[in-house]
Design a protein around this motif. Structure first.
Motif, PDB file in Angstrom:
ATOM      1  N   THR A 290       0.843  -1.195   0.000  1.00  0.00           N
ATOM      2  CA  THR A 290       0.000   0.000   0.000  1.00  0.00           C
ATOM      3  C   THR A 290       0.876   1.243   0.000  1.00  0.00           C
ATOM      4  OG1 THR A 290      -1.730  -1.145   1.257  1.00  0.00           O
ATOM      5  CG2 THR A 290      -1.820   1.263   1.217  1.00  0.00           C
ATOM      6  N   GLY A 291       0.513   2.212  -0.815  1.00  0.00           N
ATOM      7  CA  GLY A 291       1.236   3.481  -0.841  1.00  0.00           C
ATOM      8  C   GLY A 291       0.313   4.625  -1.211  1.00  0.00           C
ATOM      9  N   SER A 292       0.622   5.816  -0.708  1.00  0.00           N
ATOM     10  CA  SER A 292      -0.227   6.987  -0.947  1.00  0.00           C
ATOM     11  C   SER A 292       0.592   8.185  -1.419  1.00  0.00           C
ATOM     12  CB  SER A 292      -0.974   7.385   0.334  1.00  0.00           C
ATOM     13  OG  SER A 292      -1.863   6.383   0.759  1.00  0.00           O
ATOM     14  N   TRP A 293      -0.082   9.053  -2.163  1.00  0.00           N
ATOM     15  CA  TRP A 293       0.453  10.361  -2.522  1.00  0.00           C
ATOM     16  C   TRP A 293      -0.735  11.314  -2.595  1.00  0.00           C
ATOM     17  CZ3 TRP A 293      -0.670  13.072  -7.134  1.00  0.00           C
ATOM     18  CH2 TRP A 293      -1.439  12.360  -8.073  1.00  0.00           C
ATOM     19  N   GLY A 294      -0.459  12.584  -2.787  1.00  0.00           N
ATOM     20  CA  GLY A 294      -1.567  13.520  -2.870  1.00  0.00           C
ATOM     21  C   GLY A 294      -1.122  14.906  -3.285  1.00  0.00           C
ATOM     22  N   LEU A 295      -2.104  15.795  -3.397  1.00  0.00           N
ATOM     23  CA  LEU A 295      -1.883  17.177  -3.801  1.00  0.00           C
ATOM     24  C   LEU A 295      -2.514  18.118  -2.779  1.00  0.00           C
ATOM     25  CD1 LEU A 295      -2.754  16.838  -7.609  1.00  0.00           C
ATOM     26  CD2 LEU A 295      -0.455  16.992  -6.609  1.00  0.00           C
ATOM     27  N   THR A 296      -1.759  19.121  -2.383  1.00  0.00           N
ATOM     28  CA  THR A 296      -2.227  20.105  -1.413  1.00  0.00           C
ATOM     29  C   THR A 296      -1.926  21.504  -1.935  1.00  0.00           C
ATOM     30  OG1 THR A 296      -1.786  18.585   0.421  1.00  0.00           O
ATOM     31  CG2 THR A 296      -2.050  20.918   0.974  1.00  0.00           C
TER      32      THR A 296
END
Length: 302
Positions: A290-296
């Protein structure tokens, strides 16, 4: 039918994203109507890999050839002009979707096929909230033998309404992988501590199609963080879990509707990792990663 299939809109307050059924790609991300990724017209395919999910490997495999557990593999040459396999097996398939107001979960399986030995299920959830966009991927080996895995995403970032040439890119990378014809041509070299891309490099006149590694997590929150900012300091941060040790940066001059665009692609491994083995994730039978990334969004400086 739109070449991207159904369009799944998710929203929370003024935070909005659109995700596509074909390829499970990110079509748009806005906050208060301000765009933070490039989008594309309805009825057309995503240009230049825009918003694509790249699995079970990102970037290129030289000649589509690699070897796993002593068995030679030959993938379809999906970059025929260069004679390579590119960006995995799932960009052009329909994904099964579970759509809610603030999130959408999409699932697809890369089945065994010429050049790929074991089935891998990939499930990705896009969620919007007060922090922005979070993208979480779970990859599961459905087969009977271990299989390598790599993951990438291909967003073209925007610092709001600022032009790309007026924006500044800052990377968390500490190394650069030399490339020839978009394939590794030697060992990664260290970036100097004062390298412009580490301190913030204005993009006017800069042409990049480059792979950077050694991405260092922020000691405060443990996330890798790259930023694209406008002259007033506003812009967008792309954060990722520490497994996203690599980032590809691409600055095409022919992105539709824009004179220039900049792709900032978080990756768990570098180009041609199926051959080099560098930072490949090995999925044991029945096991998941499992891995996550995102935009802020980043607010303008006072």
């Amino acid at each position: 039918m739109d070449p991207s299939g159904q369009q799944f809109e998710i929203a929370s307050g003024g935070v909005r994203a659109v995700v596509t059924e074909v390829g499970a790609g990110l079509r748009s991300f806005t906050v208060g109507g301000v765009p933070y990724v490039e989008t594309h017209e309805a009825g057309k395919r995503p240009p230049r890999g825009s918003g694509s999910l790249l699995a079970p490997w990102p970037n290129r495999v030289a000649g589509g050839r690699w070897t796993w557990e002593g068995t030679p593999q030959q993938l379809a040459l999906t970059e025929p002009a260069a004679g390579n396999a590119i960006h995995g097996l799932l960009r052009h398939v329909l994904w099964e979707a579970e759509h809610e107001a603030e999130s959408v979960r999409l699932t697809a399986v890369a089945p065994p096929q010429p050049g790929w030995p074991e089935p891998v299920r990939v499930a990705v959830r896009y969620t919007v909230g007060y922090e922005g966009l979070t993208v979480t991927t779970v990859a599961t080996n459905l087969g009977e033998w271990p299989v390598p895995f790599g993951l990438g995403f291909h967003p073209y970032l925007r610092a709001g309404d600022a032009e790309t040439d007026d924006s500044t890119l800052r990377l968390a990378a500490t190394t650069e992988l030399p490339l020839e014809a978009q394939l590794p041509a030697g060992l990664a070299r260290p970036l100097a501590g004062a390298d412009p891309l580490r301190d913030g490099r204005p993009l006017r006149g800069v042409s990049l199609d480059s792979a950077f590694g050694g991405c260092e997590p922020d000691p405060v929150d443990g996330r890798v963080r790259h930023t694209l900012t406008a002259p007033d300091g506003s812009g967008v941060a792309l954060w990722a879990d520490p497994d996203f040790r690599w980032v590809q940066v691409f600055t095409p001059e022919d992105f539709p509707g824009r004179s220039r665009a900049v792709a900032v692609e978080p990756m768990t491994c570098p180009p041609d990792a199926l051959n080099s083995g560098t930072d490949l994730i090995v999925l044991e039978p029945g096991k998941a990663w499992t891995g996550s990334w995102g935009l802020t969004p980043i607010s303008a400086t006072a």
